[in-house]
Design an enzyme around this catalytic site. Structure first.
Site, PDB file in Angstrom:
ATOM      1  N   GLY A   1       0.831  -1.207   0.000  1.00  0.00           N
ATOM      2  CA  GLY A   1       0.000   0.000   0.000  1.00  0.00           C
ATOM      3  C   GLY A   1       0.858   1.245   0.000  1.00  0.00           C
TER       4      GLY A   1
ATOM      5  N   GLY B   1       1.510   5.400  -3.907  1.00  0.00           N
ATOM      6  CA  GLY B   1       1.293   6.647  -4.667  1.00  0.00           C
ATOM      7  C   GLY B   1       0.196   6.468  -5.702  1.00  0.00           C
ATOM      8  N   LYS B   2      -0.826   5.683  -5.333  1.00  0.00           N
ATOM      9  CA  LYS B   2      -1.936   5.430  -6.268  1.00  0.00           C
ATOM     10  C   LYS B   2      -2.698   6.720  -6.574  1.00  0.00           C
ATOM     11  CE  LYS B   2      -3.614   1.797  -3.736  1.00  0.00           C
ATOM     12  NZ  LYS B   2      -2.462   1.460  -2.951  1.00  0.00           N
TER      13      LYS B   2
ATOM     14  N   ALA C   1      -8.258   3.091   3.615  1.00  0.00           N
ATOM     15  CA  ALA C   1      -7.434   3.644   2.543  1.00  0.00           C
ATOM     16  C   ALA C   1      -7.382   5.161   2.666  1.00  0.00           C
ATOM     17  CB  ALA C   1      -8.050   3.260   1.204  1.00  0.00           C
ATOM     18  N   GLY C   2      -6.489   5.763   1.950  1.00  0.00           N
ATOM     19  CA  GLY C   2      -6.474   7.221   1.979  1.00  0.00           C
ATOM     20  C   GLY C   2      -5.506   7.782   0.972  1.00  0.00           C
ATOM     21  N   HIS C   3      -5.959   8.746   0.219  1.00  0.00           N
ATOM     22  CA  HIS C   3      -5.000   9.469  -0.611  1.00  0.00           C
ATOM     23  C   HIS C   3      -5.443  10.901  -0.810  1.00  0.00           C
ATOM     24  CE1 HIS C   3      -7.398   7.252  -3.762  1.00  0.00           C
ATOM     25  NE2 HIS C   3      -7.690   8.495  -3.971  1.00  0.00           N
TER      26      HIS C   3
ATOM     27  N   ARG D   1     -21.921 -14.493   7.626  1.00  0.00           N
ATOM     28  CA  ARG D   1     -23.329 -14.372   7.208  1.00  0.00           C
ATOM     29  C   ARG D   1     -24.226 -13.717   8.262  1.00  0.00           C
ATOM     30  NH1 ARG D   1     -23.279 -20.417   5.133  1.00  0.00           N
ATOM     31  NH2 ARG D   1     -22.138 -20.498   7.086  1.00  0.00           N
TER      32      ARG D   1
ATOM     33  N   GLN E   1      -4.931  -0.342  -0.706  1.00  0.00           N
ATOM     34  CA  GLN E   1      -3.860  -1.162  -0.108  1.00  0.00           C
ATOM     35  C   GLN E   1      -2.957  -1.765  -1.206  1.00  0.00           C
ATOM     36  OE1 GLN E   1      -7.295  -2.155   1.330  1.00  0.00           O
ATOM     37  NE2 GLN E   1      -7.022  -0.288   2.459  1.00  0.00           N
TER      38      GLN E   1
ATOM     39  N   LEU F   1      10.537   7.868  -7.985  1.00  0.00           N
ATOM     40  CA  LEU F   1      11.926   7.619  -8.374  1.00  0.00           C
ATOM     41  C   LEU F   1      12.825   8.734  -7.842  1.00  0.00           C
ATOM     42  CD1 LEU F   1      13.788   5.815 -10.163  1.00  0.00           C
ATOM     43  CD2 LEU F   1      13.395   7.445 -12.017  1.00  0.00           C
TER      44      LEU F   1
ATOM     45  N   THR G   1       7.479  11.167 -11.629  1.00  0.00           N
ATOM     46  CA  THR G   1       8.709  11.783 -11.109  1.00  0.00           C
ATOM     47  C   THR G   1       8.462  12.931 -10.129  1.00  0.00           C
ATOM     48  OG1 THR G   1       8.786  13.155 -13.096  1.00  0.00           O
ATOM     49  CG2 THR G   1      10.118  11.139 -13.112  1.00  0.00           C
TER      50      THR G   1
HETATM   51  P1  IMP Z   1      -6.845  -2.892   8.527  1.00  0.00           P
HETATM   52  O1  IMP Z   1      -7.044  -2.825   7.040  1.00  0.00           O
HETATM   53  O2  IMP Z   1      -7.227  -1.611   9.234  1.00  0.00           O
HETATM   54  O3  IMP Z   1      -7.479  -4.101   9.140  1.00  0.00           O
HETATM   55  O4  IMP Z   1      -5.259  -3.050   8.802  1.00  0.00           O
HETATM   56  C1  IMP Z   1      -4.565  -4.235   8.462  1.00  0.00           C
HETATM   57  C2  IMP Z   1      -3.174  -3.909   7.923  1.00  0.00           C
HETATM   58  O5  IMP Z   1      -3.294  -3.258   6.656  1.00  0.00           O
HETATM   59  C3  IMP Z   1      -2.363  -2.971   8.808  1.00  0.00           C
HETATM   60  O6  IMP Z   1      -0.996  -3.326   8.710  1.00  0.00           O
HETATM   61  C4  IMP Z   1      -2.580  -1.611   8.168  1.00  0.00           C
HETATM   62  O7  IMP Z   1      -1.528  -0.719   8.454  1.00  0.00           O
HETATM   63  C5  IMP Z   1      -2.598  -2.016   6.705  1.00  0.00           C
HETATM   64  N1  IMP Z   1      -3.332  -1.062   5.868  1.00  0.00           N
HETATM   65  C6  IMP Z   1      -4.673  -0.913   5.768  1.00  0.00           C
HETATM   66  N2  IMP Z   1      -4.979   0.052   4.889  1.00  0.00           N
HETATM   67  C7  IMP Z   1      -3.825   0.521   4.385  1.00  0.00           C
HETATM   68  C8  IMP Z   1      -3.486   1.506   3.390  1.00  0.00           C
HETATM   69  O8  IMP Z   1      -4.346   2.148   2.771  1.00  0.00           O
HETATM   70  N3  IMP Z   1      -2.149   1.672   3.168  1.00  0.00           N
HETATM   71  C9  IMP Z   1      -1.205   0.945   3.789  1.00  0.00           C
HETATM   72  N4  IMP Z   1      -1.466   0.018   4.714  1.00  0.00           N
HETATM   73  C10 IMP Z   1      -2.766  -0.192   5.011  1.00  0.00           C
END
Ligand code: IMP
Length: 430
Positions: free
Chosen positions: A12, A15-16, A39-41, A145, A225, A333, A415
């Site tokens: 994860g 840099g998506k 997730a987060g960007h 379920r 991720q 890079l 870049t």
């Molecule tokens: P969870 O997804 O919150 O259950 O976390 C499980 C693992 O995935 C942990 O090591 C988190 O740090 C990692 N993780 C979850 N989401 C991300 C992401 O967007 N980027 C990087 N690592 C992530």
């Protein structure tokens, strides 16, 4: 013309954001198919910064349809708050441009409570280092379920019944872990308060995607991720709770496998990981520190400092194979500019034997030692380069060596965080 799936090929944070933004500008429909607000960007468009966690990247662009697919787990309160924040930045979000799959599962406050309680109960090395967003417990309920789905919000009686049995299960766990239990009526009332607004976005998303396919609209499947965090193919149990490979783009959005199209693996020119778990090329020295500082390696979602190390060609080659990656987008890079030498992990050593893959056992994953090849670094800056001719010869050699080792071409080279600072070798949409 092909659709495109964008996935991470490492742990994860490759840099998506920038690449997905570049591609979503050209797509008609953007679909999230797994994960949740873990997730987060950050997207920067015309000087405005948008921090997205759950909303597909297409949302910030006019005329695109954004879909939260059935494979995503949705915290409805986090979603509403994200919609609110993004709306305040001037983006129009309405049920015509945002669609939530009616069969996506909900993340409830109890999932976060259980996530925290289990992490607290795990000892040192067994901690997963989750984002604490309740992702794992919500997916557990899905496969057990007993999960609650978006469509259940339309039927308060069944919602109440389902909630009671789900909370019975989780409150017993919370009690056992010495944590506070959660009041089922409170959650029910909270859900009833927001169900109308959430349901206004709920649609039969697979039909909308099918229509898009039939009318040759361009679909971008936006992964979160990375492959090394995939629940099957990653460094289990130190993984997230969903499949992050491209195959999940089909299952997690309700399209056939052939609709997914070209698979672009976003790949950082070095390696980072947040949370705990095996990381064969991790550096504990000044170089590791400097990669983190130069690369601004702090998590977008949790702000945690990322662990840093050299490029691991063994792990990425494996990710390419198990995820069906057609080409990679090599990012950051420029962070490698200025080093005298750069190392690339080309194999592992396990019990004095050289191996060319990451074994499944967590014992073996923790025991593998990287075998490095050392290549010359470059002194010149690669930052902002927009053609191969602008790159120092040693940087081009590095990229070519990476391609050779992972047996996959570089389709795009990024870049800098700026959208136009990209060398395009192959347009994934063609
Ligand atoms: P969870 O997804 O919150 O259950 O976390 C499980 C693992 O995935 C942990 O090591 C988190 O740090 C990692 N993780 C979850 N989401 C991300 C992401 O967007 N980027 C990087 N690592 C992530």
């Amino acid at each position: 013309m092909s659709n495109v799936a964008v996935i991470g090929s490492q742990w994860g944070d490759e840099g998506k954001g920038k690449i997905v933004d570049w591609l979503s500008n050209r797509a008609d429909v953007v679909v999230r198919f797994q994960g949740g607000h873990n997730a987060g960007h950050t997207l920067v468009i015309d000087g405005v910064e948008y921090k997205l966690h759950l909303l597909p990247s297409g949302i910030v662009r006019k005329g695109k349809i954004s879909v939260i697919g059935n494979g995503v787990v949705v915290d409805p309160w986090a979603l509403l708050s994200e919609i609110d924040i993004v709306k305040k930045l001037g983006v129009d979000i309405n049920p015509d441009n945002l669609i939530i799959s009616e069969n996506a599962h909900l993340i409830l406050p109890v999932h976060q409570a259980v996530d925290h309680a289990f992490e607290a109960a795990r000892s040192g090395n067994n901690k997963i280092g989750t984002t604490g967003r309740g992702i794992g417990p919500a997916y557990e309920d899905k496969v057990a379920r007993r999960g609650i789905r978006i469509c259940d919000l339309a039927y308060p009686e069944i919602l109440k019944e389902k909630l009671e049995s789900l909370m019975l299960h989780h409150n017993a766990l919370l009690r056992g872990l010495g944590a506070d239990v959660i009041d089922v009526n409170e959650v029910y009332d909270k859900l009833c308060n927001i169900s109308d607004v959430i349901l206004s976005y709920a649609k039969v998303s697979w039909k909308i995607l099918d229509e898009a396919r039939k009318t040759q609209k361009k679909i971008l499947f936006e992964g979160a991720q990375g492959v090394m965090l995939d629940v099957d193919h990653g460094t289990y149990p130190f993984v997230t709770s969903s499949n992050t490979v491209a195959g999940q783009a089909a299952a997690g959005s309700g399209v056939g496998a052939r609709t997914v199209g070209y698979v672009l693996g976003i790949t950082k020119a070095y390696t980072t990981r947040v949370g705990t778990g095996p990381f064969p090329t991790e550096l504990f020295d000044d170089i590791g520190e400097s990669l983190g500082v130069r690369g601004h390696e702090f998590g977008t979602t949790t702000g945690r400092k990322r662990r840093c190390g050299w490029f691991d060609a063994v792990a990425v080659r494996q990710a390419v194979r198990v995820a069906g990656i057609d080409g990679i987008s090599l990012t950051k890079l420029d962070v490698l500019d200025g080093y005298d030498e750069i190392k690339i992990c080309v194999a592992y050593e396990l019990n004095s034997k050289r191996i060319d893959y990451l074994p499944a056992s967590q014992v073996e994953q923790a025991a593998v030692k990287p075998v490095y090849e050392t290549v010359s670094g470059w002194k010149e800056s690669t930052r902002g380069a927009r053609s191969w001719a602008e790159l120092p010869a040693e940087a081009v050699k590095y990229v070519r060596r990476v391609e050779e080792l992972i047996e996959t071409p570089v389709a795009m080279l990024s870049t800098s965080p700026e959208r136009d600072d990209t060398i395009l070798v192959h347009d994934p949409f063609r």
